[in-house]
Design a protein around this motif. Sequence first.
Motif, short mmCIF file in Angstrom:
data_model
loop_
_atom_site.label_atom_id
_atom_site.label_comp_id
_atom_site.label_asym_id
_atom_site.label_seq_id
_atom_site.Cartn_x
_atom_site.Cartn_y
_atom_site.Cartn_z
N LEU A 174 70.62 12.61 38.65
CA LEU A 174 70.49 14.04 38.90
C LEU A 174 69.23 14.26 39.74
N LYS A 175 69.40 14.59 41.00
CA LYS A 175 68.26 14.70 41.92
C LYS A 175 67.52 16.03 41.72
N GLY A 176 66.19 15.98 41.92
CA GLY A 176 65.37 17.17 41.80
C GLY A 176 64.96 17.43 40.35
N PRO A 177 64.11 18.46 40.14
CA PRO A 177 63.63 18.76 38.79
C PRO A 177 64.78 19.14 37.85
N ALA A 178 64.71 18.65 36.62
CA ALA A 178 65.70 18.98 35.60
C ALA A 178 65.06 19.73 34.44
N ALA A 179 63.83 20.21 34.62
CA ALA A 179 63.08 20.82 33.53
C ALA A 179 63.73 22.10 33.02
N ALA A 180 64.44 22.83 33.87
CA ALA A 180 65.07 24.08 33.44
C ALA A 180 66.12 23.85 32.37
N LEU A 181 66.68 22.64 32.31
CA LEU A 181 67.68 22.31 31.29
C LEU A 181 67.16 21.33 30.26
N TYR A 182 66.35 20.34 30.70
CA TYR A 182 66.02 19.22 29.83
C TYR A 182 64.53 19.11 29.48
N GLY A 183 63.71 20.00 30.00
CA GLY A 183 62.31 19.96 29.63
C GLY A 183 61.50 18.97 30.43
N ASN A 184 60.45 18.39 29.81
CA ASN A 184 59.48 17.59 30.57
C ASN A 184 60.14 16.43 31.26
N GLN A 458 71.00 29.65 31.32
CA GLN A 458 71.50 29.38 32.68
C GLN A 458 72.74 30.23 32.92
N ASP A 459 72.80 30.82 34.10
CA ASP A 459 73.98 31.61 34.47
C ASP A 459 74.41 31.21 35.87
N VAL A 473 66.37 29.19 33.42
CA VAL A 473 64.97 29.16 33.00
C VAL A 473 64.89 28.52 31.62
N ARG A 474 63.82 27.81 31.40
CA ARG A 474 63.57 27.20 30.09
C ARG A 474 62.14 27.53 29.67
N LEU A 475 62.02 28.05 28.47
CA LEU A 475 60.72 28.36 27.90
C LEU A 475 60.50 27.44 26.72
#
Length: 753
Positions: A174-184, A458-459, A473-475
Motif C-alpha cells: 500500500l503506497k503512501g501514508p496509511a496512518a488515516a486507517l492504520y495509525g503509526n 472514512q467516506d 481521518v484518524r484521531l
Amino acid sequence: MSITLAMTNTPSLTQAPRNPDLSSPRYASRLSSGLALLFMAYVAPGWADDLQGSVDEITVKAKSTHSKADAYYQKDAGAATRTNTPAMETSQAVNILSRQVLDDIHATRLDDTMELVSGVSRQNNFGGLWDNFAIRGFAGHDNTGPAMLRNGFSGNRGFNPPRDTANTERVEFLKGPAAALYGNSEPGGTLNVVTKKPQFKTSNSTEVYVGSYDTYRGVIDSTGPLSENLAYRLIVAAEDKGSFRDYVDSERLLLAPSLTWLISPSTTLNYELEYLKHRTPLDRGIALRDSNGRRLHNIHRNRFLGDPDAGDTTMEAFTHQLSLEHEFSERWRGRVGVAYKLNRTDGDALETRPGFSFISPAGDVRRRLRQRDLDSNDLNLLAELNGQFDTAGLQHDLLIGMEAYRFENQQWLGNNNGVGNALSINQYFPRYHIALPSSFTVASNFREQQTNIALFLQDQLSLDEHWKLMTGVRLESYRQELHNRLNNSITRQDHSVLSPRLGLTYVVNPTLSLYTSFSRSFRPNAGTAGGNQFGLDASGDAFDPERGRAWESGIKYQAPDQRLGATLAVFDITKTNVLTNNPSQPDFSIAAGEVRSRGIEFDLSGQLSERIRLIGSYTFTDAYLGKDLQLSPIPGLLPNGIVSAGSRLSNIPRHSANAMLMHEQPLASGGKLGVGGGFSYVGKRADSSEDLFELPSYVTVRLMSYWQMNPKLRLSLDVSNLFDREYYASSYNSSWVMPGTPRMITLGLQAKF
C-alpha cells in the motif's frame, strides 16, 4: 453480534504477561491443545465426503477465493481502504502479489518478493534475523523495522523472525501514508500480508524442495469441512537451509492452524494461530573499507566474521487472531477482532564492531561478543462498521472504526569488547574457534510500553459516474512509558495525533482513471541516533513523534477484460522530527532531522495472452536529507560529523527496474509445461547514513520452469542469479555489508491428494 464473543478466551489488557516465557508449560499446553484439535482436523477428510452434498451449497455462499484471485493483476485495492473498493477508483498506488506470483517465483520468505514491486528496496536485516525494506525511500526504525500488517492488524511491533510464505495468500504493498486507517507508520507505504483461510472444499497438498548449499524444505497444506458450517486449515512448513556464507545455516518451523465457523448465513467467526521458530547465527556480512576509507579488495563473499562457537540466535513468535464478521444487510457489515502476538529473541553473537576505526588496512576486524534477550507482547483490538447509502444524490461508502493496542517491549543487551585484539579476526585469513569470554557488561536494560486508542472515519463519495472523492481521518491518543532499568528512571509522554487523508479520482472510462491525493502520517520516536540513551534527550525527556506528509498523483489503466493493469505514479514525501545526534552532547539525540523523497513509479502486471503472464516495474527515487544531519565525527572522512542536506539516504537506488514473464504450453498428454524468466536491476546506493561511499549497481537474472504432469503432480526447477553475479544486497555501514546470494538451483515436487 457481540464484542464479548470476539474477545472470549483472549488475554485482556491487564492479563497479558509482562515477561512472556514462550517455553513455559502454559504456552506449551496452549500449543499442544491447538495441535491436538488440528490433528483431528487433519484426519477429517476421510469422513468429510459424507457431508459433500450439504457443503456444496455453503461453498457457493462462503467462497473466499476464485480463479481470478490468483491472477497477476488484482483489480481490487486490498487493504488500502478496508472496503471492497476497485483499484481503479482508489486514489493511491497499490501493488498486490497474488499466490500465483509467489508460486511462480517459489518465494519461501517475504524477502523474495521485494524486487518485484516498484519503489521497494532492501535494508539492513539485523544480521539475517528479520525482514527489512524501504518503500519510496522510507525504511522505518533501525531497531524495529518497517510498517507491516497481518490481515489488517499490526504485525511488526517488536522483533519478528523473517516471514514464511507457506501461510500467505497474497502480499499487498500500500503506497503512501496509511496512518488515516492504520495509525503509526512510515509515509512511504505499508505492507499487508493476507494469510490463507480455511475452505469448505477438501484439498490436501504437499511440497518438497531440494536446493543448492544443502537446502531442504517441506510443506503440508490441508483444508476442508469438519461439518456443514465448520472448516479447518492446517499448514506445516519445515526448513533446513544451508547458505553460501560459511557457518551460516538456518532452521525454521511454521505451524499455522485455523478455523472458520459459519455461525449463520450472515455471521462468520475466524480464528488463526501461527507459530514460527527461526534459528540461525547472527551474520553482519563483510567489511568493505578500512580505517582510511580505502576499499578492501578480494574479500570472499562467503566469509563469515563471527564464530561458530558463539552459537545461534533463536527467534520465536506466537500470533493469535480472532475476528467476527456480520452482514446486517446487503449494504451494511461489521467486524470485531482481536490479535495477540508474543515474540522472543535470545542468543549470543560474536560480531563486527561498526565503524571505520575498527578495520585495519591489512583486513583485521575488531569484534565484540554480545548477548541478547528480547521479549515483546502486543495486544490489538479492532471494531469497524462499513455501509453504503445515498444522500442528496451522492453515493457514500462509509467506514467507522475503533482500534486500541497495548505493546510492551523489553530488551536486555550484554556486551564484551574483549581485551586488546583478543576477539579480532582477519578477513583474508580467518581463524575460528577462539576462546570466548564468559562475562558481559550490561549495555542496555529497558522496558517500553505503548498504549493507544484511536477512532477513524472514512467516506468514499461517488459524486457522479466519473468523480470519486475519498476523505478520511484518524484521531488517536497514545501514551509511551520508558523505563531505563540501569538507573531506574521512568519517563512518560502523552500525545494526541490527527492523521487526515484526502483523495480525488476521475474515472475517464472503465479502462482509464486519474487520481491525486494528500495524506499525513506519524510514528512514535522510541530510539536513538547514535546515542546511548534509549528514547530520551539530554534533559531526560521523551521525543515528540515523527511527522510525515505526502502528495501523490497518477494514472491507472485496466484492460477491457480486466486481466491486465498498469499504474504510473509521481510522489513527493517529507518526514520531519527525525532523531539525529545532539551536536553539543553526542551521547544524546535531538528530534531535528528531515528527510525527503520524490520520484516516479511504473507498474505493469497481468495476462498478455492466454498463455503468457507478465509483471514488471520501473522506479526513479530521489531520497535525500532535507536538513544537515549531525553524526559522530569520522577522522579524515567526516571530520565535523555533518552530513549535508541533499545527501542520499542509505540503500535507496535512484533507478531500479524488474520484469518477469511466464509462458505456459499445453501438452498433448494433457499436462502443461511452463517456462519463464526475468531480471532485476538495482542502481547505485549510498552504503550508510554518512553517504561517503556507495554500493555498486547490479543485475540478476532468474529462470523458472515446471512440468505439470497431471492435475495432481507437478515438478519444478528454478535458477536464481543465473550468471552468478557478485553483488551487495544491502548494508548498514561499511563494516556491515551483506553480499548477495550466488547462483542457486532449486528442484521441487508439488503434489495434491
